[in-house]
Scaffold this motif. Structure first.
Motif, PDB file in Angstrom:
ATOM      1  N   PRO A   1       0.794  -1.233   0.000  1.00 32.25           N
ATOM      2  CA  PRO A   1       0.000   0.000   0.000  1.00 32.25           C
ATOM      3  C   PRO A   1       0.826   1.283   0.000  1.00 32.25           C
ATOM      4  O   PRO A   1       0.270   2.376   0.095  1.00 32.25           O
ATOM      5  CB  PRO A   1      -0.808  -0.115   1.288  1.00 32.25           C
ATOM      6  CG  PRO A   1       0.101  -0.864   2.207  1.00 32.25           C
ATOM      7  CD  PRO A   1       0.840  -1.853   1.336  1.00 32.25           C
ATOM      8  N   GLY A   2       2.149   1.163  -0.091  1.00 30.44           N
ATOM      9  CA  GLY A   2       2.988   2.345   0.006  1.00 30.44           C
ATOM     10  C   GLY A   2       3.192   2.741   1.455  1.00 30.44           C
ATOM     11  O   GLY A   2       2.917   1.974   2.383  1.00 30.44           O
ATOM     12  N   SER A   3       3.682   3.933   1.674  1.00 33.81           N
ATOM     13  CA  SER A   3       3.923   4.425   3.028  1.00 33.81           C
ATOM     14  C   SER A   3       2.713   5.221   3.495  1.00 33.81           C
ATOM     15  O   SER A   3       2.447   6.320   2.998  1.00 33.81           O
ATOM     16  CB  SER A   3       5.178   5.314   3.050  1.00 33.81           C
ATOM     17  OG  SER A   3       5.418   5.808   4.347  1.00 33.81           O
ATOM     18  N   ALA A   4       1.955   4.653   4.433  1.00 34.62           N
ATOM     19  CA  ALA A   4       0.743   5.298   4.933  1.00 34.62           C
ATOM     20  C   ALA A   4       0.891   5.635   6.405  1.00 34.62           C
ATOM     21  O   ALA A   4       1.486   4.876   7.182  1.00 34.62           O
ATOM     22  CB  ALA A   4      -0.463   4.389   4.727  1.00 34.62           C
ATOM     23  N   ASP A   5       0.373   6.757   6.812  1.00 32.44           N
ATOM     24  CA  ASP A   5       0.462   7.228   8.193  1.00 32.44           C
ATOM     25  C   ASP A   5      -0.622   6.549   9.030  1.00 32.44           C
ATOM     26  O   ASP A   5      -1.779   6.962   9.022  1.00 32.44           O
ATOM     27  CB  ASP A   5       0.303   8.738   8.238  1.00 32.44           C
ATOM     28  CG  ASP A   5       0.470   9.301   9.652  1.00 32.44           C
ATOM     29  OD1 ASP A   5       0.749   8.500  10.570  1.00 32.44           O
ATOM     30  OD2 ASP A   5       0.324  10.523   9.825  1.00 32.44           O
ATOM     31  N   THR A   6      -0.229   5.508   9.749  1.00 32.13           N
ATOM     32  CA  THR A   6      -1.167   4.804  10.619  1.00 32.13           C
ATOM     33  C   THR A   6      -0.751   4.925  12.086  1.00 32.13           C
ATOM     34  O   THR A   6      -1.108   4.093  12.918  1.00 32.13           O
ATOM     35  CB  THR A   6      -1.249   3.315  10.227  1.00 32.13           C
ATOM     36  OG1 THR A   6       0.073   2.741  10.252  1.00 32.13           O
ATOM     37  CG2 THR A   6      -1.845   3.153   8.836  1.00 32.13           C
ATOM     38  N   GLY A   7       0.025   5.971  12.383  1.00 31.82           N
ATOM     39  CA  GLY A   7       0.443   6.221  13.759  1.00 31.82           C
ATOM     40  C   GLY A   7       1.591   5.373  14.239  1.00 31.82           C
ATOM     41  O   GLY A   7       1.809   5.237  15.449  1.00 31.82           O
ATOM     42  N   GLN A   8       2.358   4.816  13.290  1.00 33.40           N
ATOM     43  CA  GLN A   8       3.422   3.891  13.677  1.00 33.40           C
ATOM     44  C   GLN A   8       4.570   4.552  14.439  1.00 33.40           C
ATOM     45  O   GLN A   8       5.343   3.877  15.117  1.00 33.40           O
ATOM     46  CB  GLN A   8       3.975   3.165  12.442  1.00 33.40           C
ATOM     47  CG  GLN A   8       4.602   4.064  11.379  1.00 33.40           C
ATOM     48  CD  GLN A   8       3.622   4.499  10.309  1.00 33.40           C
ATOM     49  OE1 GLN A   8       2.498   4.897  10.634  1.00 33.40           O
ATOM     50  NE2 GLN A   8       4.019   4.405   9.052  1.00 33.40           N
TER      51      GLN A   8
ATOM     52  N   LYS B   1      -6.496   6.789   3.465  1.00 28.05           N
ATOM     53  CA  LYS B   1      -7.555   6.723   2.456  1.00 28.05           C
ATOM     54  C   LYS B   1      -6.978   6.663   1.051  1.00 28.05           C
ATOM     55  O   LYS B   1      -7.526   5.981   0.168  1.00 28.05           O
ATOM     56  CB  LYS B   1      -8.510   7.903   2.591  1.00 28.05           C
ATOM     57  CG  LYS B   1      -7.916   9.268   2.303  1.00 28.05           C
ATOM     58  CD  LYS B   1      -8.955  10.379   2.491  1.00 28.05           C
ATOM     59  CE  LYS B   1      -8.385  11.762   2.176  1.00 28.05           C
ATOM     60  NZ  LYS B   1      -7.966  11.891   0.767  1.00 28.05           N
ATOM     61  N   ASP B   2      -5.870   7.357   0.821  1.00 30.07           N
ATOM     62  CA  ASP B   2      -5.251   7.330  -0.500  1.00 30.07           C
ATOM     63  C   ASP B   2      -4.590   5.986  -0.772  1.00 30.07           C
ATOM     64  O   ASP B   2      -4.660   5.469  -1.892  1.00 30.07           O
ATOM     65  CB  ASP B   2      -4.223   8.457  -0.622  1.00 30.07           C
ATOM     66  CG  ASP B   2      -4.853   9.835  -0.544  1.00 30.07           C
ATOM     67  OD1 ASP B   2      -6.013   9.982  -0.978  1.00 30.07           O
ATOM     68  OD2 ASP B   2      -4.196  10.771  -0.037  1.00 30.07           O
ATOM     69  N   ALA B   3      -3.943   5.430   0.250  1.00 28.81           N
ATOM     70  CA  ALA B   3      -3.306   4.124   0.093  1.00 28.81           C
ATOM     71  C   ALA B   3      -4.333   3.048  -0.217  1.00 28.81           C
ATOM     72  O   ALA B   3      -4.142   2.228  -1.130  1.00 28.81           O
ATOM     73  CB  ALA B   3      -2.533   3.770   1.369  1.00 28.81           C
ATOM     74  N   VAL B   4      -5.427   3.040   0.519  1.00 32.09           N
ATOM     75  CA  VAL B   4      -6.471   2.033   0.322  1.00 32.09           C
ATOM     76  C   VAL B   4      -7.131   2.188  -1.041  1.00 32.09           C
ATOM     77  O   VAL B   4      -7.360   1.202  -1.755  1.00 32.09           O
ATOM     78  CB  VAL B   4      -7.507   2.113   1.453  1.00 32.09           C
ATOM     79  CG1 VAL B   4      -8.771   1.335   1.092  1.00 32.09           C
ATOM     80  CG2 VAL B   4      -6.895   1.583   2.747  1.00 32.09           C
TER      81      VAL B   4
END
Length: 271
Positions: free
Chosen positions: A198-205, A238-241
């Motif tokens: 999904p690329g690099s997505a900001d999920t609070g990691q 939302k963009d990754a999904v």
């Protein structure tokens, strides 16, 4: 009515898959979550009125709980399933910022964490795919999507010295091999099995990272920018999904996608 099962549906990309796929009332969306009550509450608060969402109890590391989720899904869908989205994963925070040589200073912790990565990201997903495959074989779309990572791309690791997130990278690379093996078995039955990053997505990691860990993360971001000069940091979930859904909608056995490992662009460009 196309049917979807998404694991790890309680938060992050998993919940975003539920949100986007349920926007179409013709879709039947089944989310599997370890904390069913909390996820049902979140759906009722953020996705109120969407009667096409069903949340089931399930933990991919618990074989019997997934067996029950398969049975419940079959009841909801009439015994078939069009799309299985294997999203749930273990993203270690212990090894996320250090190399194998540094982690080796704590050999037991290294072994324990690597085995946990393998159990969740590989073995548990193998069980998941095996358990849902009878329903997929009866479906119309017959698509199995495993969420992977650019960290598992060997060329990127060696060319840009990506020496962190070791257990995650190793386990995701192993699961990519398992995906290819599933494809080798089921392609003849019309089942598309593939891995998508999904690329690099900001999920609070990075929310609980220490100052030292943040410094390591910034070094990693610098390497990402060497790879992709336009990269400015993790993007919106939302963009990754949306991008991942676009890739699997276009993918097919006929187009040569069976068993493949691609990015959210549908190729080998990871960022």
């Amino acid at each position: 009515m196309p049917s979807y099962v998404i694991t790890g549906a309680s938060k992050g990309l998993g919940f975003e898959f539920v949100r986007q796929l349920s926007e179409n009332p013709d879709n039947l969306v089944v989310g599997i979550a370890r904390d069913k009550a909390a996820t049902v509450k979140k759906v009722s608060e953020e996705l109120a009125g969407r009667s096409n969402i069903h949340i089931l109890q399930g933990d991919i590391t618990d074989y019997d709980s997934i067996k029950k989720a398969v049975e419940d899904t079959a009841t909801l869908t009439g015994g078939a399933l069009d799309f299985l989205v294997a999203n749930a994963a273990y993203v270690s925070q212990w090894d996320a910022y250090d190399s194998l040589g540094t982690l080796a200073k704590k050999p037991q912790e290294l072994e324990d964490d690597l085995l946990k990565s393998f159990k969740v990201n590989v073995l548990s997903n193998i069980h998941l795919l095996n358990q849902f495959m009878p329903l997929i074989l009866k479906g119309q779309a017959k698509k199995v999507i495993v969420l992977s990572s650019g960290h598992a791309d060997l060329d990127s690791i060696r060319l840009y010295d990506l020496d962190v997130a070791c257990g995650y990278a190793i386990s995701k690379a192993a699961m990519n091999a398992a995906v290819a093996k599933f494809s080798a078995q089921y392609r003849k039955d019309g089942v598309l099995v593939m891995s998508i990053c999904p690329g690099s997505a900001d999920t609070g990691q990075f929310a609980k990272a220490t100052p030292e860990q943040l410094q390591s993360a910034m070094q990693l971001m610098g390497k990402f920018q060497q790879y992709a000069p336009n990269f400015t940091g993790p993007g919106a979930p939302k963009d990754a999904v949306s991008a991942v859904i676009g890739v699997w909608e276009k993918a097919s056995i006929e187009n040569g996608d069976a068993g493949n490992f691609v990015s959210h662009y549908g190729n080998k460009q990871w960022l």
